[in-house]
Scaffold this active site. Sequence first.
Site, PDB file in Angstrom:
ATOM      1  N   SER A  49       0.842  -1.208   0.000  1.00 31.28           N
ATOM      2  CA  SER A  49       0.000   0.000   0.000  1.00 31.28           C
ATOM      3  C   SER A  49       0.874   1.254   0.000  1.00 31.28           C
ATOM      4  O   SER A  49       2.061   1.183   0.339  1.00 31.28           O
ATOM      5  CB  SER A  49      -0.878   0.014   1.252  1.00 31.28           C
ATOM      6  OG  SER A  49      -0.060   0.265   2.391  1.00 31.28           O
ATOM      7  N   ASP A  81      -1.531  -1.727  -3.790  1.00 28.93           N
ATOM      8  CA  ASP A  81      -2.862  -1.780  -3.186  1.00 28.93           C
ATOM      9  C   ASP A  81      -3.332  -0.346  -2.903  1.00 28.93           C
ATOM     10  O   ASP A  81      -2.590   0.441  -2.309  1.00 28.93           O
ATOM     11  CB  ASP A  81      -2.738  -2.577  -1.870  1.00 28.93           C
ATOM     12  CG  ASP A  81      -4.072  -2.905  -1.245  1.00 28.93           C
ATOM     13  OD1 ASP A  81      -5.058  -3.065  -1.974  1.00 28.93           O
ATOM     14  OD2 ASP A  81      -4.114  -3.028   0.005  1.00 28.93           O
ATOM     15  N   HIS A 178     -12.500  -2.225   5.801  1.00 27.42           N
ATOM     16  CA  HIS A 178     -11.136  -2.530   6.249  1.00 27.42           C
ATOM     17  C   HIS A 178     -11.063  -2.592   7.779  1.00 27.42           C
ATOM     18  O   HIS A 178     -11.883  -1.994   8.464  1.00 27.42           O
ATOM     19  CB  HIS A 178     -10.168  -1.449   5.743  1.00 27.42           C
ATOM     20  CG  HIS A 178      -9.984  -1.475   4.259  1.00 27.42           C
ATOM     21  ND1 HIS A 178     -10.391  -0.460   3.441  1.00 27.42           N
ATOM     22  CD2 HIS A 178      -9.437  -2.415   3.447  1.00 27.42           C
ATOM     23  CE1 HIS A 178     -10.097  -0.759   2.187  1.00 27.42           C
ATOM     24  NE2 HIS A 178      -9.528  -1.937   2.155  1.00 27.42           N
ATOM     25  N   GLY A 179     -10.068  -3.308   8.285  1.00 21.92           N
ATOM     26  CA  GLY A 179      -9.771  -3.274   9.719  1.00 21.92           C
ATOM     27  C   GLY A 179     -10.416  -4.390  10.519  1.00 21.92           C
ATOM     28  O   GLY A 179     -11.000  -5.330   9.965  1.00 21.92           O
ATOM     29  N   HIS A 208     -12.221  -6.592  -1.016  1.00 19.99           N
ATOM     30  CA  HIS A 208     -11.358  -5.950  -0.015  1.00 19.99           C
ATOM     31  C   HIS A 208     -11.986  -6.140   1.357  1.00 19.99           C
ATOM     32  O   HIS A 208     -13.165  -6.480   1.471  1.00 19.99           O
ATOM     33  CB  HIS A 208     -11.234  -4.450  -0.320  1.00 19.99           C
ATOM     34  CG  HIS A 208     -10.300  -4.145  -1.445  1.00 19.99           C
ATOM     35  ND1 HIS A 208      -9.093  -3.505  -1.260  1.00 19.99           N
ATOM     36  CD2 HIS A 208     -10.388  -4.402  -2.766  1.00 19.99           C
ATOM     37  CE1 HIS A 208      -8.484  -3.376  -2.430  1.00 19.99           C
ATOM     38  NE2 HIS A 208      -9.259  -3.912  -3.372  1.00 19.99           N
ATOM     39  N   GLY A 209     -11.206  -5.858   2.392  1.00 13.67           N
ATOM     40  CA  GLY A 209     -11.744  -5.911   3.756  1.00 13.67           C
ATOM     41  C   GLY A 209     -12.270  -7.289   4.110  1.00 13.67           C
ATOM     42  O   GLY A 209     -13.324  -7.426   4.722  1.00 13.67           O
ATOM     43  N   SER A 211     -10.740  -9.821   5.907  1.00 13.26           N
ATOM     44  CA  SER A 211     -10.175 -10.559   7.049  1.00 13.26           C
ATOM     45  C   SER A 211     -11.276 -11.168   7.914  1.00 13.26           C
ATOM     46  O   SER A 211     -12.350 -10.586   8.076  1.00 13.26           O
ATOM     47  CB  SER A 211      -9.293  -9.637   7.898  1.00 13.26           C
ATOM     48  OG  SER A 211      -7.989  -9.573   7.343  1.00 13.26           O
ATOM     49  N   ASP A 253      -5.155  -8.203   5.191  1.00 17.00           N
ATOM     50  CA  ASP A 253      -4.098  -7.489   5.901  1.00 17.00           C
ATOM     51  C   ASP A 253      -4.291  -7.655   7.412  1.00 17.00           C
ATOM     52  O   ASP A 253      -3.409  -8.117   8.135  1.00 17.00           O
ATOM     53  CB  ASP A 253      -4.124  -5.999   5.500  1.00 17.00           C
ATOM     54  CG  ASP A 253      -2.954  -5.229   6.068  1.00 17.00           C
ATOM     55  OD1 ASP A 253      -2.124  -5.831   6.774  1.00 17.00           O
ATOM     56  OD2 ASP A 253      -2.850  -4.012   5.813  1.00 17.00           O
ATOM     57  N   THR A 254      -5.485  -7.305   7.884  1.00 19.14           N
ATOM     58  CA  THR A 254      -5.763  -7.285   9.324  1.00 19.14           C
ATOM     59  C   THR A 254      -5.420  -8.614  10.021  1.00 19.14           C
ATOM     60  O   THR A 254      -4.818  -8.610  11.099  1.00 19.14           O
ATOM     61  CB  THR A 254      -7.249  -6.928   9.549  1.00 19.14           C
ATOM     62  OG1 THR A 254      -7.454  -5.600   9.059  1.00 19.14           O
ATOM     63  CG2 THR A 254      -7.635  -6.991  11.013  1.00 19.14           C
TER      64      THR A 254
HETATM   65  O1  G3H Z   1      -6.590  -1.558   2.596  1.00 12.77           O
HETATM   66  C1  G3H Z   1      -5.728  -1.172   3.335  1.00 12.77           C
HETATM   67  C2  G3H Z   1      -4.663  -2.113   3.726  1.00 12.77           C
HETATM   68  O2  G3H Z   1      -5.041  -2.822   4.887  1.00 12.77           O
HETATM   69  C3  G3H Z   1      -3.384  -1.377   3.896  1.00 12.77           C
HETATM   70  O3  G3H Z   1      -3.415  -0.606   5.053  1.00 12.77           O
HETATM   71  O4  G3H Z   1      -2.801   1.688   4.321  1.00 12.77           O
HETATM   72  O5  G3H Z   1      -2.419   0.927   6.680  1.00 12.77           O
HETATM   73  O6  G3H Z   1      -1.010   0.026   4.819  1.00 12.77           O
HETATM   74  P1  G3H Z   1      -2.360   0.589   5.226  1.00 12.77           P
HETATM   75  P1  13P Z   2      -8.646  -6.316   5.905  1.00  8.77           P
HETATM   76  O1  13P Z   2      -8.474  -5.084   6.725  1.00  8.77           O
HETATM   77  O2  13P Z   2      -9.979  -6.941   6.136  1.00  8.77           O
HETATM   78  O3  13P Z   2      -7.537  -7.305   6.097  1.00  8.77           O
HETATM   79  O4  13P Z   2      -8.621  -5.869   4.356  1.00  8.77           O
HETATM   80  C1  13P Z   2      -7.404  -5.621   3.713  1.00  8.77           C
HETATM   81  C2  13P Z   2      -7.568  -4.962   2.390  1.00  8.77           C
HETATM   82  O5  13P Z   2      -8.639  -4.836   1.830  1.00  8.77           O
HETATM   83  C3  13P Z   2      -6.336  -4.456   1.758  1.00  8.77           C
HETATM   84  O6  13P Z   2      -6.600  -3.801   0.552  1.00  8.77           O
HETATM   85 ZN    ZN Z   3      -8.440  -2.739   0.556  1.00  7.61          ZN
END
Ligand code: G3H
Ligand code: 13P
Ligand code: ZN
Length: 306
Positions: A49, A81, A178-179, A208-209, A211, A253-254
Amino acid sequence: MLVTNKEILSAAMAKGYAVGAFNINNLETLLAIVEGSAEERSPVIVAVSPSAIKYAGLEYLATMVKTAGILARVPMALHLDHGKDFETVSKCVDAGFTSVMIDGSHLNFEENISLTKRVVDLAHPKGVSVEGELGRLAGVEESTVEEREAILTDPNVAKEFVERTGVDALAVAIGTSHGAYKFRAKPRLDFERLKAIRKRVEVPLVLHGASGVPSWIVEKAAKYGAELGGAKGIPDEHIKKAISLGITKINIDTDLRLAFTGTVREILATSPKQFDPRKILGPAKKAMKEVVKAKMRLFGSSFRVP
Ligand code: G3H
Ligand code: 13P
Ligand code: ZN
């Protein structure tokens, strides 16, 4: 050598499985992905990212992943990303990324199309895949029908967006965010919307999102001091259903962050004399690798590579 998202996702779409895109910020996370994908014989997408680039530097990240691509025995892509502007995309293409996301979801429809098309015109001649986004990832639980319509992807304009931009993949908004705090109440995704988008759009769809925020990870982190009350993710059954309805790329990511943090907390709490970073980060890497492997099995991408 690294391959493009287009190559990885076309194969997945043809066979009805999904491929994980895992975010990295450091070597340990990359190694977890490399080792996990090798053990699962799974194609994989390494996602970087803009804030990861700010943290670790574009050259360091790109060079690490290119090295991983040379050593990997599975198809691996290096993907930007949530690229928000043309300049970032352009730098990533020059640095050897094989795929970029241009996230124009904060713009109005015409502006999103024009920015995304500009990125496609830059990337495609260089053999780089492009992911666009339509709709916004935001909690929609307490929103009205009108608000939901404004936030979630409109199937009727998704087709026009893909045709006019020429993107290779489309990120859709169907109720994820996200998160670690995705829902206050019961997890709910708009599967009817996903079906309608899939019917109209031919390119691979991206979630996306995604997790899961598994309770075993959250409980371990909490046992050693983390405060994560109310954390909630997407249940595995929802992920399976989303794949069956046409999701081909799944962003995680999360869950890796939680696995990393929970394990670091555990080691620091249980081994107070330990001060060798390798003895702290090594187990954290192993915990992330287990998450990567479990996702690959859930997504159906395991053992797709001979
Ligand atoms: O979608 C966002 C990803 O989880 C990346 O997060 O912008 O904190 O690196 P970040
Ligand atoms: P999570 O926060 O659910 O892991 O999603 C990650 C994401 O969409 C990164 O682009
Ligand atoms: Zn994302």
